[in-house]
Design a protein around this motif. Structure first.
Motif, PDB file in Angstrom:
ATOM      1  N   ALA A  64       0.818  -1.222   0.160  1.00 35.61           N
ATOM      2  CA  ALA A  64       0.010  -0.093   0.052  1.00 35.61           C
ATOM      3  C   ALA A  64       0.966   1.267   0.104  1.00 35.61           C
ATOM      4  CB  ALA A  64      -0.871   0.095   1.161  1.00 35.61           C
ATOM      5  N   GLY A  65       1.827   1.247   0.824  1.00 37.62           N
ATOM      6  CA  GLY A  65       2.856   2.502   0.739  1.00 37.62           C
ATOM      7  C   GLY A  65       3.617   2.801  -0.375  1.00 37.62           C
ATOM      8  N   ARG A  66       3.976   1.623  -1.257  1.00 43.56           N
ATOM      9  CA  ARG A  66       4.698   1.859  -2.585  1.00 43.56           C
ATOM     10  C   ARG A  66       3.640   2.588  -3.376  1.00 43.56           C
ATOM     11  NH1 ARG A  66       7.677  -4.095  -3.040  1.00 43.56           N
ATOM     12  NH2 ARG A  66       9.979  -3.227  -2.422  1.00 43.56           N
ATOM     13  N   THR A  67       2.680   2.665  -3.274  1.00 41.72           N
ATOM     14  CA  THR A  67       1.510   3.330  -4.178  1.00 41.72           C
ATOM     15  C   THR A  67       1.608   4.818  -4.119  1.00 41.72           C
ATOM     16  OG1 THR A  67      -0.468   3.229  -2.848  1.00 41.72           O
ATOM     17  CG2 THR A  67       0.015   1.427  -4.222  1.00 41.72           C
ATOM     18  N   LEU A  68       2.183   5.212  -2.912  1.00 39.07           N
ATOM     19  CA  LEU A  68       2.388   6.714  -2.710  1.00 39.07           C
ATOM     20  C   LEU A  68       3.618   7.335  -2.756  1.00 39.07           C
ATOM     21  CD1 LEU A  68       0.767   6.353   1.032  1.00 39.07           C
ATOM     22  CD2 LEU A  68      -0.314   7.123  -0.744  1.00 39.07           C
ATOM     23  N   ASN A  69       3.698   8.647  -2.914  1.00 40.28           N
ATOM     24  CA  ASN A  69       4.902   9.455  -3.099  1.00 40.28           C
ATOM     25  C   ASN A  69       4.792  10.486  -2.141  1.00 40.28           C
ATOM     26  OD1 ASN A  69       6.711  11.545  -3.902  1.00 40.28           O
ATOM     27  ND2 ASN A  69       6.612  10.572  -6.186  1.00 40.28           N
ATOM     28  N   PRO A  70       6.073  10.542  -1.404  1.00 39.59           N
ATOM     29  CA  PRO A  70       6.027  11.571  -0.159  1.00 39.59           C
ATOM     30  C   PRO A  70       5.596  13.221  -0.723  1.00 39.59           C
ATOM     31  CG  PRO A  70       8.109  10.129  -0.300  1.00 39.59           C
ATOM     32  CD  PRO A  70       7.307   9.871  -1.317  1.00 39.59           C
ATOM     33  N   ALA A  71       5.877  13.401  -1.833  1.00 36.11           N
ATOM     34  CA  ALA A  71       5.324  14.832  -2.724  1.00 36.11           C
ATOM     35  C   ALA A  71       4.048  14.991  -2.463  1.00 36.11           C
ATOM     36  CB  ALA A  71       5.720  14.823  -4.044  1.00 36.11           C
ATOM     37  N   GLN A  72       3.021  13.733  -2.281  1.00 39.36           N
ATOM     38  CA  GLN A  72       1.706  13.874  -2.175  1.00 39.36           C
ATOM     39  C   GLN A  72       1.214  14.627  -0.966  1.00 39.36           C
ATOM     40  OE1 GLN A  72       1.248   9.698  -3.244  1.00 39.36           O
ATOM     41  NE2 GLN A  72      -0.579  10.546  -4.322  1.00 39.36           N
ATOM     42  N   PHE A  73       2.382  14.592  -0.024  1.00 41.79           N
ATOM     43  CA  PHE A  73       2.039  15.269   1.457  1.00 41.79           C
ATOM     44  C   PHE A  73       2.515  16.661   1.502  1.00 41.79           C
ATOM     45  CE2 PHE A  73       2.191  10.628   1.789  1.00 41.79           C
ATOM     46  CZ  PHE A  73       0.892  10.412   2.229  1.00 41.79           C
ATOM     47  N   SER A  74       1.487  17.517   1.990  1.00 39.58           N
ATOM     48  CA  SER A  74       2.015  19.131   2.068  1.00 39.58           C
ATOM     49  C   SER A  74       2.948  19.380   3.111  1.00 39.58           C
ATOM     50  CB  SER A  74       0.833  19.800   1.862  1.00 39.58           C
ATOM     51  OG  SER A  74      -0.200  19.670   3.417  1.00 39.58           O
ATOM     52  N   THR A  75       3.013  18.592   4.150  1.00 42.99           N
ATOM     53  CA  THR A  75       3.976  19.205   5.318  1.00 42.99           C
ATOM     54  C   THR A  75       4.835  18.141   5.693  1.00 42.99           C
ATOM     55  OG1 THR A  75       2.579  18.133   6.849  1.00 42.99           O
ATOM     56  CG2 THR A  75       1.654  20.050   6.283  1.00 42.99           C
ATOM     57  N   ALA A  76       6.050  18.738   6.055  1.00 41.89           N
ATOM     58  CA  ALA A  76       7.339  18.204   6.729  1.00 41.89           C
ATOM     59  C   ALA A  76       6.778  16.795   7.531  1.00 41.89           C
ATOM     60  CB  ALA A  76       8.345  18.691   7.022  1.00 41.89           C
ATOM     61  N   GLU A  77       5.935  17.040   8.362  1.00 39.26           N
ATOM     62  CA  GLU A  77       5.571  16.036   9.389  1.00 39.26           C
ATOM     63  C   GLU A  77       4.951  14.741   8.735  1.00 39.26           C
ATOM     64  OE1 GLU A  77       2.575  14.172  12.076  1.00 39.26           O
ATOM     65  OE2 GLU A  77       2.167  15.085  10.401  1.00 39.26           O
ATOM     66  N   ARG A  78       4.076  15.144   7.745  1.00 38.92           N
ATOM     67  CA  ARG A  78       3.245  13.990   6.790  1.00 38.92           C
ATOM     68  C   ARG A  78       4.248  13.348   6.113  1.00 38.92           C
ATOM     69  NH1 ARG A  78      -0.676  11.388   9.090  1.00 38.92           N
ATOM     70  NH2 ARG A  78       0.258  12.225  10.964  1.00 38.92           N
ATOM     71  N   ARG A  79       5.291  13.975   5.415  1.00 39.40           N
ATOM     72  CA  ARG A  79       6.234  13.061   4.482  1.00 39.40           C
ATOM     73  C   ARG A  79       7.152  12.423   5.459  1.00 39.40           C
ATOM     74  NH1 ARG A  79       5.753  18.404   2.047  1.00 39.40           N
ATOM     75  NH2 ARG A  79       7.914  18.886   3.129  1.00 39.40           N
ATOM     76  N   GLY A  80       7.381  13.097   6.603  1.00 42.93           N
ATOM     77  CA  GLY A  80       8.302  12.161   7.676  1.00 42.93           C
ATOM     78  C   GLY A  80       7.589  10.869   7.937  1.00 42.93           C
ATOM     79  N   ARG A  81       6.051  11.315   8.322  1.00 39.23           N
ATOM     80  CA  ARG A  81       5.517  10.226   8.956  1.00 39.23           C
ATOM     81  C   ARG A  81       5.290   8.860   7.847  1.00 39.23           C
ATOM     82  NH1 ARG A  81       2.277   9.626  13.454  1.00 39.23           N
ATOM     83  NH2 ARG A  81       1.651   7.486  13.769  1.00 39.23           N
ATOM     84  N   TYR A  82       5.129   9.467   6.618  1.00 35.11           N
ATOM     85  CA  TYR A  82       5.123   8.203   5.617  1.00 35.11           C
ATOM     86  C   TYR A  82       6.335   7.490   5.620  1.00 35.11           C
ATOM     87  CZ  TYR A  82       6.225   6.382   1.102  1.00 35.11           C
ATOM     88  OH  TYR A  82       6.670   5.380   0.091  1.00 35.11           O
ATOM     89  N   HIS A  83       7.626   8.036   5.617  1.00 34.48           N
ATOM     90  CA  HIS A  83       8.877   7.270   5.805  1.00 34.48           C
ATOM     91  C   HIS A  83       8.917   6.273   7.000  1.00 34.48           C
ATOM     92  CE1 HIS A  83      10.846   8.625   2.267  1.00 34.48           C
ATOM     93  NE2 HIS A  83      10.577   9.796   2.466  1.00 34.48           N
ATOM     94  N   THR A  84       8.547   6.796   8.382  1.00 35.34           N
ATOM     95  CA  THR A  84       8.482   6.264   9.685  1.00 35.34           C
ATOM     96  C   THR A  84       7.337   5.103   9.606  1.00 35.34           C
ATOM     97  OG1 THR A  84       6.759   7.785  10.752  1.00 35.34           O
ATOM     98  CG2 THR A  84       9.436   8.046  10.906  1.00 35.34           C
TER      99      THR A  84
END
Length: 435
Positions: free
Chosen positions: A352-372
């Protein structure tokens, strides 16, 4: 042979030397010996094996496991001020204080609030200074006077500034800003208008989310409870849904996943019954479905968790694209990663996570949360190199997502112990300074 004292002399030359040197493991070992305890005795009191205590005391196991330090210091009743000094958050030689010996199961102890000791430990591992957390606790006890006139515009401005700090992962500045934000919103709510109470509840929701993230559970529970009260007074279904979401976060961290599930399902049902008539209400319903799904997964209710996340996907797909909307199809998919990970489906979570791109999230907190979140899924799947790479991605975008979250720091520590030669681990340890 002279018997060892039951209560250690915390101000002896040896104790002061250990504190001044920041030798936490040495302080624990010395306190244990002063009490006349074996490693097995301390392990039994704290819920660990004798070998686990031995590894900590000898440095084989780094003193970075927050839960373990919590339990050991509780068992040994090491005074808060002295432990704070050993962590480097107080003077090396704090003033002598009078403590009253007590007896717990026949062993010596001190009358000291264990919740405060846990706050010290959380602050030691994270970047927020203890003095800042103490000031916030004081503000929750006695609200200070706001620095400026408590107008609605002032509350909104301060809230947006605080939210930007949260989204950017700047937790120290956020914790410094919260006392005045809450004081301003409290003073404004004294007018008795429903909208003012809704704004006040939102301010407490932000405080709850931030405090939960950095491990300040006691304070987070206080702010969550206040939000619930003010949201009810406001009469706003959106405020009620938001406060329920914040409360569910606290309940999950308290290990009360079933109650968290009940709270979120009840809030989602109330929103659905009201028939969301605005984009904001529809977005709130999608958000609540995500939260309810995660709470159900934590409670082990697989069928309900999957049902709720599918409902959230459908709800998010119908939302208009709005800059002010905090929920999107990508956000729901990120929740799905967490839900699947919590249910034990690590492979499905990664897919499921592989269908996402960090750039889809507008904040650093959400992009970091994607990776964690991806790191947690990879780790559960037994993929150390992928785990390390995901954590490196999180550190690059939002270092606070690793630095200030005990659960993620624990993965870094365990990764370094079990797979020290895996690709990316050495770089990760250099960047995070965790062992």
């Amino acid at each position: 042979m002279q018997a060892q004292p039951l209560v250690p002399d915390w101000y002896s030359a040896r104790a002061r030397a250990l504190i001044k040197g920041g030798d936490i493991a040495g302080l624990i070992r010395w306190a244990r010996q002063q009490r006349g305890w074996r490693q097995a005795d301390l392990g039994k009191a704290a819920g660990y094996s004798a070998s686990a205590v031995s590894r900590l005391e000898t440095g084989v196991r780094p003193a970075t496991d927050i839960d373990m330090l919590n339990r050991l210091t509780d068992a040994l009743a090491i005074p808060q001020s002295l432990f704070a000094a050993a962590l480097g958050m107080a003077p090396d030689a704090p003033p002598r204080t009078t403590v009253t010996p007590t007896h717990q199961g026949g062993r010596g102890g001190f009358e000291e609030d264990p919740m405060k000791r846990r706050s010290v430990l959380g602050a030691g591992a994270a970047a927020v200074p203890l003095s800042v957390l103490t000031a916030l606790d004081d503000a929750l006890d006695v609200s200070p006077a706001p620095r400026a006139a408590p107008t609605p515009d002032r509350v909104v401005t301060e809230y947006r500034q605080a939210r930007a700090l949260f989204d950017g992962g700047d937790h120290p500045r956020l914790m410094r800003a919260l006392p005045d934000l809450l004081a301003t919103a409290e003073a404004r709510a004294d007018t008795g208008e429903g909208a003012d109470y809704a704004r006040l509840a939102a301010c407490y929701d932000l405080a709850t989310e931030a405090l939960s993230k950095i491990g300040q559970r006691r304070s987070a529970r206080i702010t969550a409870d206040r939000s619930t009260i003010y949201a009810r007074i406001s009469g706003s279904p959106l405020a009620a849904a938001s406060s329920a979401r914040a409360l569910s976060i606290v309940l999950r961290h308290e290990g009360r996943a079933t109650i968290a599930q009940h709270v979120t399902l009840q809030a989602a049902a109330a929103l659905d019954a009201a028939g969301p008539s605005t984009p904001a209400q529809a977005a709130a319903l999608a958000q609540m479905l995500c939260t309810a799904s995660y709470a159900a997964a934590e409670a082990g209710d697989r069928e309900r968790a999957l049902e709720m996340i599918h409902d959230a996907e459908r709800a998010a797909a119908q939302l208009p694209s709005m800059r002010s909307c905090h929920i999107s199809t990508a956000t729901v998919t990120l929740y799905k990663v967490g839900v699947l990970w919590s249910l034990g489906d690590a492979g499905a979570a990664v897919a499921a996570g592989r269908t996402l791109n960090p750039a889809q999230f507008s904040t650093a907190e959400r992009r970091g949360r994607y990776h964690t979140d991806m790191a947690r899924a990879w780790w559960r799947w037994g993929k150390p190199e992928e785990t390390a790479q995901a954590l490196l991605g999180a550190h690059h975008i939002a270092p606070a997502e690793i630095r200030d979250r005990a659960s993620i720091r624990a993965i870094v520590t365990e990764l370094s112990q079990r797979h020290p030669r895996a690709g990316g681990v050495r770089e990760l340890l250099t960047l995070t300074r965790l062992r």
